[in-house]
Scaffold this motif. Structure first.
Motif, PDB file in Angstrom:
ATOM      1  N   LEU A 130      64.715  12.586 -28.079  1.00 40.80           N
ATOM      2  CA  LEU A 130      63.356  13.013 -27.748  1.00 40.80           C
ATOM      3  C   LEU A 130      62.631  13.502 -28.984  1.00 40.80           C
ATOM      4  N   ILE A 131      61.402  13.011 -29.172  1.00 40.82           N
ATOM      5  CA  ILE A 131      60.467  13.538 -30.168  1.00 40.82           C
ATOM      6  C   ILE A 131      59.378  14.263 -29.391  1.00 40.82           C
ATOM      7  N   SER A 132      59.206  15.555 -29.636  1.00 37.05           N
ATOM      8  CA  SER A 132      58.237  16.296 -28.828  1.00 37.05           C
ATOM      9  C   SER A 132      57.747  17.534 -29.565  1.00 37.05           C
ATOM     10  N   GLY A 133      56.576  17.988 -29.141  1.00 33.30           N
ATOM     11  CA  GLY A 133      55.926  19.181 -29.675  1.00 33.30           C
ATOM     12  C   GLY A 133      54.428  19.034 -29.493  1.00 33.30           C
ATOM     13  N   PRO A 134      53.641  20.054 -29.803  1.00 35.53           N
ATOM     14  CA  PRO A 134      52.183  19.926 -29.741  1.00 35.53           C
ATOM     15  C   PRO A 134      51.692  18.885 -30.744  1.00 35.53           C
ATOM     16  N   CYS A 135      50.646  18.166 -30.400  1.00 38.58           N
ATOM     17  CA  CYS A 135      50.130  17.110 -31.269  1.00 38.58           C
ATOM     18  C   CYS A 135      49.848  17.634 -32.665  1.00 38.58           C
ATOM     19  N   ALA A 136      49.065  18.695 -32.750  1.00 37.06           N
ATOM     20  CA  ALA A 136      48.708  19.276 -34.040  1.00 37.06           C
ATOM     21  C   ALA A 136      49.275  20.682 -34.157  1.00 37.06           C
ATOM     22  N   LYS A 172      58.093  17.603 -33.244  1.00 35.43           N
ATOM     23  CA  LYS A 172      56.970  16.901 -33.850  1.00 35.43           C
ATOM     24  C   LYS A 172      55.696  17.733 -33.763  1.00 35.43           C
ATOM     25  N   SER A 173      55.005  17.858 -34.877  1.00 35.59           N
ATOM     26  CA  SER A 173      53.654  18.410 -34.890  1.00 35.59           C
ATOM     27  C   SER A 173      53.023  18.029 -36.225  1.00 35.59           C
ATOM     28  N   SER A 174      51.721  17.845 -36.236  1.00 39.86           N
ATOM     29  CA  SER A 174      51.042  17.306 -37.416  1.00 39.86           C
ATOM     30  C   SER A 174      50.196  18.361 -38.115  1.00 39.86           C
ATOM     31  N   PHE A 175      50.296  18.395 -39.443  1.00 42.49           N
ATOM     32  CA  PHE A 175      49.480  19.328 -40.220  1.00 42.49           C
ATOM     33  C   PHE A 175      48.063  18.807 -40.410  1.00 42.49           C
ATOM     34  N   ASP A 176      47.876  17.481 -40.229  1.00 42.30           N
ATOM     35  CA  ASP A 176      46.545  16.887 -40.378  1.00 42.30           C
ATOM     36  C   ASP A 176      46.420  15.699 -39.435  1.00 42.30           C
ATOM     37  N   LYS A 177      45.395  15.739 -38.580  1.00 38.38           N
ATOM     38  CA  LYS A 177      45.087  14.599 -37.714  1.00 38.38           C
ATOM     39  C   LYS A 177      43.858  13.907 -38.292  1.00 38.38           C
ATOM     40  N   ALA A 178      44.110  12.950 -39.179  1.00 37.34           N
ATOM     41  CA  ALA A 178      43.018  12.315 -39.921  1.00 37.34           C
ATOM     42  C   ALA A 178      42.267  11.283 -39.090  1.00 37.34           C
ATOM     43  N   ASN A 179      42.835  10.883 -37.959  1.00 36.59           N
ATOM     44  CA  ASN A 179      42.218   9.795 -37.182  1.00 36.59           C
ATOM     45  C   ASN A 179      41.540  10.311 -35.915  1.00 36.59           C
ATOM     46  N   ARG A 180      40.833  11.443 -36.040  1.00 34.53           N
ATOM     47  CA  ARG A 180      40.118  11.996 -34.889  1.00 34.53           C
ATOM     48  C   ARG A 180      38.851  11.196 -34.611  1.00 34.53           C
ATOM     49  N   SER A 181      38.362  11.274 -33.371  1.00 33.57           N
ATOM     50  CA  SER A 181      37.157  10.533 -32.980  1.00 33.57           C
ATOM     51  C   SER A 181      35.920  11.012 -33.737  1.00 33.57           C
ATOM     52  N   SER A 182      35.812  12.319 -33.920  1.00 34.83           N
ATOM     53  CA  SER A 182      34.640  12.913 -34.561  1.00 34.83           C
ATOM     54  C   SER A 182      35.053  13.754 -35.762  1.00 34.83           C
ATOM     55  N   HIS A 183      34.176  13.824 -36.775  1.00 36.06           N
ATOM     56  CA  HIS A 183      34.481  14.663 -37.929  1.00 36.06           C
ATOM     57  C   HIS A 183      34.439  16.146 -37.576  1.00 36.06           C
ATOM     58  N   ASN A 184      33.890  16.466 -36.381  1.00 34.96           N
ATOM     59  CA  ASN A 184      33.854  17.854 -35.933  1.00 34.96           C
ATOM     60  C   ASN A 184      35.133  18.275 -35.208  1.00 34.96           C
ATOM     61  N   ALA A 189      38.990  19.274 -34.450  1.00 34.34           N
ATOM     62  CA  ALA A 189      40.006  20.037 -35.193  1.00 34.34           C
ATOM     63  C   ALA A 189      41.062  19.080 -35.728  1.00 34.34           C
ATOM     64  N   ARG A 190      41.445  19.278 -36.989  1.00 35.23           N
ATOM     65  CA  ARG A 190      42.403  18.369 -37.619  1.00 35.23           C
ATOM     66  C   ARG A 190      43.752  19.016 -37.909  1.00 35.23           C
ATOM     67  N   GLY A 191      43.867  20.313 -37.728  1.00 35.74           N
ATOM     68  CA  GLY A 191      45.134  20.966 -38.006  1.00 35.74           C
ATOM     69  C   GLY A 191      45.000  21.995 -39.105  1.00 35.74           C
ATOM     70  N   VAL A 192      46.129  22.542 -39.520  1.00 33.28           N
ATOM     71  CA  VAL A 192      46.114  23.671 -40.446  1.00 33.28           C
ATOM     72  C   VAL A 192      46.139  23.255 -41.904  1.00 33.28           C
ATOM     73  N   GLY A 193      46.308  21.969 -42.179  1.00 35.05           N
ATOM     74  CA  GLY A 193      46.347  21.495 -43.556  1.00 35.05           C
ATOM     75  C   GLY A 193      47.754  21.421 -44.105  1.00 35.05           C
ATOM     76  N   HIS A 226      49.439  10.124 -43.892  1.00 36.56           N
ATOM     77  CA  HIS A 226      48.276   9.257 -44.018  1.00 36.56           C
ATOM     78  C   HIS A 226      48.210   8.690 -45.432  1.00 36.56           C
ATOM     79  N   GLU A 227      47.213   7.874 -45.697  1.00 38.04           N
ATOM     80  CA  GLU A 227      47.148   7.174 -46.988  1.00 38.04           C
ATOM     81  C   GLU A 227      47.021   8.123 -48.174  1.00 38.04           C
ATOM     82  N   ASP A 228      46.396   9.281 -47.970  1.00 35.33           N
ATOM     83  CA  ASP A 228      46.211  10.214 -49.082  1.00 35.33           C
ATOM     84  C   ASP A 228      47.222  11.364 -49.061  1.00 35.33           C
ATOM     85  N   THR A 229      48.259  11.247 -48.245  1.00 34.65           N
ATOM     86  CA  THR A 229      49.280  12.294 -48.158  1.00 34.65           C
ATOM     87  C   THR A 229      50.180  12.268 -49.396  1.00 34.65           C
ATOM     88  N   PRO A 230      50.461  13.413 -50.005  1.00 33.65           N
ATOM     89  CA  PRO A 230      51.449  13.463 -51.094  1.00 33.65           C
ATOM     90  C   PRO A 230      52.856  13.302 -50.503  1.00 33.65           C
TER      91      PRO A 230
END
Length: 277
Positions: free
Chosen positions: A16-22, A50-62, A64-68, A92-96
């Protein structure tokens, strides 16, 4: 394939992979990871948080994308060391990549980017296990080309993940045949039961979802025979910062997992007839 210390495949119980999206807060991450670890331990399910520090593919630029990056990796490292579970996050493409790979155990590529050759190979070159999500626009047999790109780097720890196919405007459909078809890649197949009920952009400036169908698709996927199951979960989906409408409530997770474990055990004790033709 060996993943985070456990074996995965059709001859093994699903992981199982699970956790809040962001990632929202450190407290929420630690609490949800602890709860998920407790229930999966009771049920004998190998678990990756699983949880993401950045959700770069959101519908709107407004949206929430995460904590960075900096805060996100610090939180994931605390989850990993204090709760004692492996962790997965989106890149994502610009992720270190090297910086992220130094902390997390599994990297995940967004479905929209599965055709980006440079990106897929950059992720694979970290040497970490990679969960490649199949694009909403891609036929399941086309994942063979994506896997070849990843494996060309020398990384053999590749998984393929189904998350639904675009079916009209703001809608996805899951074709369970794709789970069997993607076995031809010789990769562990994962089913994403929560993003598969997403309604992309369905609320105008954000995506909607039909979380009531998560158990329906999860049961169907386990019945097909899968290596892993992806289900985002949140203690308060209505107020989640990302993908709340398609997240499964944390307090309903264990009862669903009990059913899925029983179904998985029955299916994997049988011969898969499609593999005999």
């Amino acid at each position: 394939m060996k993943l985070c210390g456990f074996d995965v495949g059709l001859d093994q119980p699903f992981f199982l992979i699970s956790g809040p999206c962001a990632i929202e807060t450190e407290k929420l991450a630690l609490e949800t990871a602890s709860k998920l670890k407790d229930m999966t331990t009771r049920l004998g399910i190998p678990f990756i948080y699983k949880s993401s520090f950045d959700k770069a593919n959101r519908s709107s630029h407004n949206s929430a994308r995460g904590v960075g990056l900096e805060a996100g990796l610090r939180i994931l490292e605390r989850v990993k060391t204090e709760i004692g579970v492996p962790v997965l996050t989106d890149v994502h493409e610009d992720t270190p990549m090297d910086e992220v790979a130094s902390v997390v155990d599994v990297l995940q590529t967004p479905a929209f980017l599965c055709r980006q050759t440079n990106f897929i190979q950059m992720v694979a070159r970290t040497g970490k296990p990679v969960n490649i999500k199949k694009g909403q626009f891609l036929a399941p047999w086309d994942m063979g080309n994506v896997v070849e790109k990843a494996r060309a780097t020398g990384n053999q720890q590749i998984m393929v993940c189904e998350r639904g196919y675009s079916f009209g405007y703001n809608n996805l459909v899951s074709d369970m045949r794709s789970l069997a078809i993607m076995r031809d890649t010789q990769c562990p197949v994962v089913f994403d039961a929560t993003h598969s009920v997403q309604l992309p952009g369905g609320q105008g400036s954000c995506s909607g979802g039909q979380r009531e169908h998560v158990p329906v698709l999860a049961r169907a996927a386990v019945a097909v025979g899968i290596a892993g199951l992806f289900m985002e979960s949140h203690p308060d989906p209505a107020n989640a910062l990302s993908d709340g409408p398609n997240s499964w409530p944390m307090d309903r997770m264990e009862e669903l997992l009990i059913t899925l474990v029983e179904l998985d055990r029955v299916i994997k004790a049988q011969k898969l007839l499609e593999n005999t033709l």
